[in-house]
Design an enzyme around this catalytic site. Structure first.
Site, PDB file in Angstrom:
ATOM      1  N   GLY A  10       0.615  -1.294  -0.061  1.00  0.00           N
ATOM      2  CA  GLY A  10      -0.248   0.178   0.035  1.00  0.00           C
ATOM      3  C   GLY A  10       0.776   1.252   0.153  1.00  0.00           C
ATOM      4  CB  ILE A  35      -6.332  -7.930   8.921  1.00  0.00           C
ATOM      5  CG1 ILE A  35      -7.364  -6.970   8.400  1.00  0.00           C
ATOM      6  CG2 ILE A  35      -4.905  -7.640   8.562  1.00  0.00           C
ATOM      7  CD1 ILE A  35      -6.897  -5.644   8.838  1.00  0.00           C
ATOM      8  CE1 TYR A 139     -10.760   4.719   6.548  1.00  0.00           C
ATOM      9  CE2 TYR A 139     -10.735   6.857   7.444  1.00  0.00           C
ATOM     10  CZ  TYR A 139     -10.014   5.848   7.025  1.00  0.00           C
ATOM     11  OH  TYR A 139      -8.653   5.671   6.990  1.00  0.00           O
ATOM     12  CE  LYS A 143      -8.052   3.436  10.234  1.00  0.00           C
ATOM     13  NZ  LYS A 143      -6.990   2.102  10.041  1.00  0.00           N
TER      14      LYS A 143
HETATM   15  N1  LIG Z   1      -4.818   7.554   2.800  1.00  0.00           N
HETATM   16  C1  LIG Z   1      -4.846   8.318   3.669  1.00  0.00           C
HETATM   17  O1  LIG Z   1      -5.066   9.642   3.246  1.00  0.00           O
HETATM   18  C2  LIG Z   1      -5.237   7.967   5.275  1.00  0.00           C
HETATM   19  C3  LIG Z   1      -5.273   9.028   6.056  1.00  0.00           C
HETATM   20  C4  LIG Z   1      -5.197   8.648   7.262  1.00  0.00           C
HETATM   21  C5  LIG Z   1      -5.185   7.204   7.991  1.00  0.00           C
HETATM   22  N2  LIG Z   1      -4.933   6.368   7.037  1.00  0.00           N
HETATM   23  C6  LIG Z   1      -4.750   5.116   7.240  1.00  0.00           C
HETATM   24  O2  LIG Z   1      -3.389   4.592   6.976  1.00  0.00           O
HETATM   25  C7  LIG Z   1      -3.511   3.329   6.726  1.00  0.00           C
HETATM   26  C8  LIG Z   1      -2.686   2.964   5.451  1.00  0.00           C
HETATM   27  O3  LIG Z   1      -3.285   3.695   4.421  1.00  0.00           O
HETATM   28  P1  LIG Z   1      -2.923   3.602   2.724  1.00  0.00           P
HETATM   29  O4  LIG Z   1      -3.053   5.032   2.269  1.00  0.00           O
HETATM   30  O5  LIG Z   1      -1.434   3.423   2.798  1.00  0.00           O
HETATM   31  O6  LIG Z   1      -3.940   2.669   2.443  1.00  0.00           O
HETATM   32  P2  LIG Z   1      -3.622   1.651   1.201  1.00  0.00           P
HETATM   33  O7  LIG Z   1      -2.544   2.033   0.142  1.00  0.00           O
HETATM   34  O8  LIG Z   1      -4.861   1.364   0.448  1.00  0.00           O
HETATM   35  O9  LIG Z   1      -2.942   0.319   1.605  1.00  0.00           O
HETATM   36  C9  LIG Z   1      -3.748  -0.482   2.636  1.00  0.00           C
HETATM   37  C10 LIG Z   1      -3.188  -1.944   2.204  1.00  0.00           C
HETATM   38  O10 LIG Z   1      -3.980  -2.922   2.815  1.00  0.00           O
HETATM   39  C11 LIG Z   1      -4.402  -3.908   1.900  1.00  0.00           C
HETATM   40  N3  LIG Z   1      -5.551  -4.393   2.640  1.00  0.00           N
HETATM   41  C12 LIG Z   1      -7.011  -3.878   2.660  1.00  0.00           C
HETATM   42  N4  LIG Z   1      -7.653  -4.629   3.445  1.00  0.00           N
HETATM   43  C13 LIG Z   1      -7.041  -5.833   3.719  1.00  0.00           C
HETATM   44  C14 LIG Z   1      -7.480  -6.750   4.248  1.00  0.00           C
HETATM   45  N5  LIG Z   1      -8.803  -6.992   4.697  1.00  0.00           N
HETATM   46  N6  LIG Z   1      -6.398  -7.766   4.851  1.00  0.00           N
HETATM   47  C15 LIG Z   1      -5.241  -7.584   4.523  1.00  0.00           C
HETATM   48  N7  LIG Z   1      -4.733  -6.711   3.584  1.00  0.00           N
HETATM   49  C16 LIG Z   1      -5.732  -5.602   3.281  1.00  0.00           C
HETATM   50  C17 LIG Z   1      -4.802  -3.214   0.811  1.00  0.00           C
HETATM   51  O11 LIG Z   1      -4.692  -4.302  -0.144  1.00  0.00           O
HETATM   52  P3  LIG Z   1      -5.680  -4.283  -1.432  1.00  0.00           P
HETATM   53  O12 LIG Z   1      -5.971  -2.665  -1.744  1.00  0.00           O
HETATM   54  O13 LIG Z   1      -5.121  -5.098  -2.554  1.00  0.00           O
HETATM   55  O14 LIG Z   1      -6.980  -4.910  -0.821  1.00  0.00           O
HETATM   56  C18 LIG Z   1      -3.417  -2.427   0.807  1.00  0.00           C
HETATM   57  O15 LIG Z   1      -2.431  -2.879   0.388  1.00  0.00           O
HETATM   58  C19 LIG Z   1      -4.516   2.729   6.751  1.00  0.00           C
HETATM   59  O16 LIG Z   1      -4.890   2.409   8.147  1.00  0.00           O
HETATM   60  C20 LIG Z   1      -5.523   4.174   6.859  1.00  0.00           C
HETATM   61  O17 LIG Z   1      -6.782   3.937   7.588  1.00  0.00           O
HETATM   62  C21 LIG Z   1      -4.740   6.899   5.759  1.00  0.00           C
END
Ligand SMILES: NC(=O)c1ccc[n+]([C@@H]2O[C@H](COP(=O)([O-])OP(=O)(O)OC[C@H]3O[C@@H](n4cnc5c(N)ncnc54)[C@H](OP(=O)(O)O)[C@@H]3O)[C@@H](O)[C@H]2O)c1
Length: 307
Positions: A10, A35, A139, A143
């Site tokens: 990710g 997960i 969401y 969380k």
């Molecule tokens: N993006 C933002 O702006 C933001 C802001 C605040 C907090 N966050 C938090 O930061 C974290 C990382 O975000 P990110 O932007 O890096 O997200 P991301 O690029 O979508 O990465 C999340 C990864 O988790 C995998 N995943 C999703 N569901 C899963 C499951 N059930 N079991 C195993 N793997 C799973 C996804 O794989 P697939 O996509 O292939 O399913 C993806 O590789 C998250 O916890 C998010 O809530 C993000």
């Protein structure tokens, strides 16, 4: 020491894997672990017996969570619980990622559009780790439930709340990131209309990953807000992206009401890195500097030559 990362391909996971240089790395993608399935988590973790687990895996599509509530709670809440239970069984530390969307924007300033951007007419107060979360969206609620389950089931936890992530890998869940979307829309359209009444701190995943690696070997357990320094609205963020890349497409500020979205988002979700600051560890740089580095890393702009 072994460090296991979920969501390893990710946006944040990719930079975490790069930042973990001095430890043995176990990168798990959604092909290696689900997960929301306890047996999958038990199998994956007990095979590797990690000392530290960093859980970035989440259902991150904020609007889709409104339609797919069961999936949101299954992954973001019960998935976090599964990870926490097994981390505790193995005696591992757990770094769990969470979000500014656990807050509801009640610190929001009354605001008005003046000239270039959002000018608060009162001083807003960023959220500290000691403020009580009140999420507005599924969401955010899922969380927050995940945070609470992590706190309950894993003693040695770091809950890391962050906001507005941008990283070179792009979000897997969202299929890119805001910066890349704005850059391509700016090429296609005569003008961009962007929301100016949602204020936050954009954060570069490379900077966040570096700070997590610094934190994860300490004994400073608890909740941490980790964002780049400074605040902006999505409109202000877009203006800076176009300024740095030299694109002249006009950007028009609009309100959230003029851009209806399924999930309700906080008007103000600025996080104060107070826990880091109290420990003397808050050296996060301004988001504008981080954005510039991101644009260089993606090849959108060139590195300035050393004088
Ligand atoms: N993006 C933002 O702006 C933001 C802001 C605040 C907090 N966050 C938090 O930061 C974290 C990382 O975000 P990110 O932007 O890096 O997200 P991301 O690029 O979508 O990465 C999340 C990864 O988790 C995998 N995943 C999703 N569901 C899963 C499951 N059930 N079991 C195993 N793997 C799973 C996804 O794989 P697939 O996509 O292939 O399913 C993806 O590789 C998250 O916890 C998010 O809530 C993000």
């Amino acid at each position: 020491m072994k460090v296991l990362v979920t969501g390893a391909n990710g946006q944040l996971g990719t930079d975490l894997c790069k930042a973990i240089r001095d430890f043995e790395l176990i990168p798990l993608t959604d092909k290696d672990i689900e997960i929301s399935d306890m047996s999958s988590v038990k199998q994956a973790f007990s095979k590797h017996k990690p000392d530290i687990i960093i859980n970035t895996a989440a259902f991150v599509r904020v609007d889709d969570c409104e339609d797919e509530k069961d999936k949101a709670f299954s992954v973001n809440a019960l998935g976090a619980r599964n990870v926490a239970v097994v981390a505790q069984e193995l005696g591992a530390r757990l770094v769990h990622l969470s979000t500014d969307y656990v807050f509801g924007g009640e610190h929001e300033p009354t605001s008005e559009f003046v000239g270039e951007g959002l000018v608060p007419s009162r001083n807003p107060r960023p959220y500290t780790e000691f403020d009580t979360p009140v999420p507005l969206s599924i969401y955010g609620k899922s969380k927050l439930a995940g945070e609470n389950l992590v706190r309950h089931f894993c003693l040695r936890h770091f809950i890391v709340r962050t906001s507005g992530l941008f990283g070179v890998a792009g979000s897997m869940g969202k299929g890119g990131n805001f910066i890349e979307t704005m850059l391509s829309l700016a090429e296609e359209r005569d003008e961009l209309r962007v929301v100016n009444d949602q204020v936050f701190s954009p954060t570069y995943t490379r900077d966040l990953a570096g700070k997590i690696v610094q934190l994860m070997t300490t004994d400073y357990y608890g909740i941490f807000h980790i964002t780049n320094r400074g605040v902006c609205s999505w409109y202000g963020f877009t203006k800076e992206i176009l300024k740095l890349t030299g694109i002249k497409t006009p950007v028009i500020p609009i309100t959230s009401d003029q851009y209806p979205q399924k999930a309700c988002r906080p008007r103000y979700s600025v996080l104060d890195n107070s826990h880091l600051r109290l420990l003397g560890m808050d050296d996060m740089r301004p988001w504008q500097e981080a954005l510039k580095d991101y644009l260089i890393a993606r090849g959108h702009i060139k590195q300035e030559r050393d004088r």
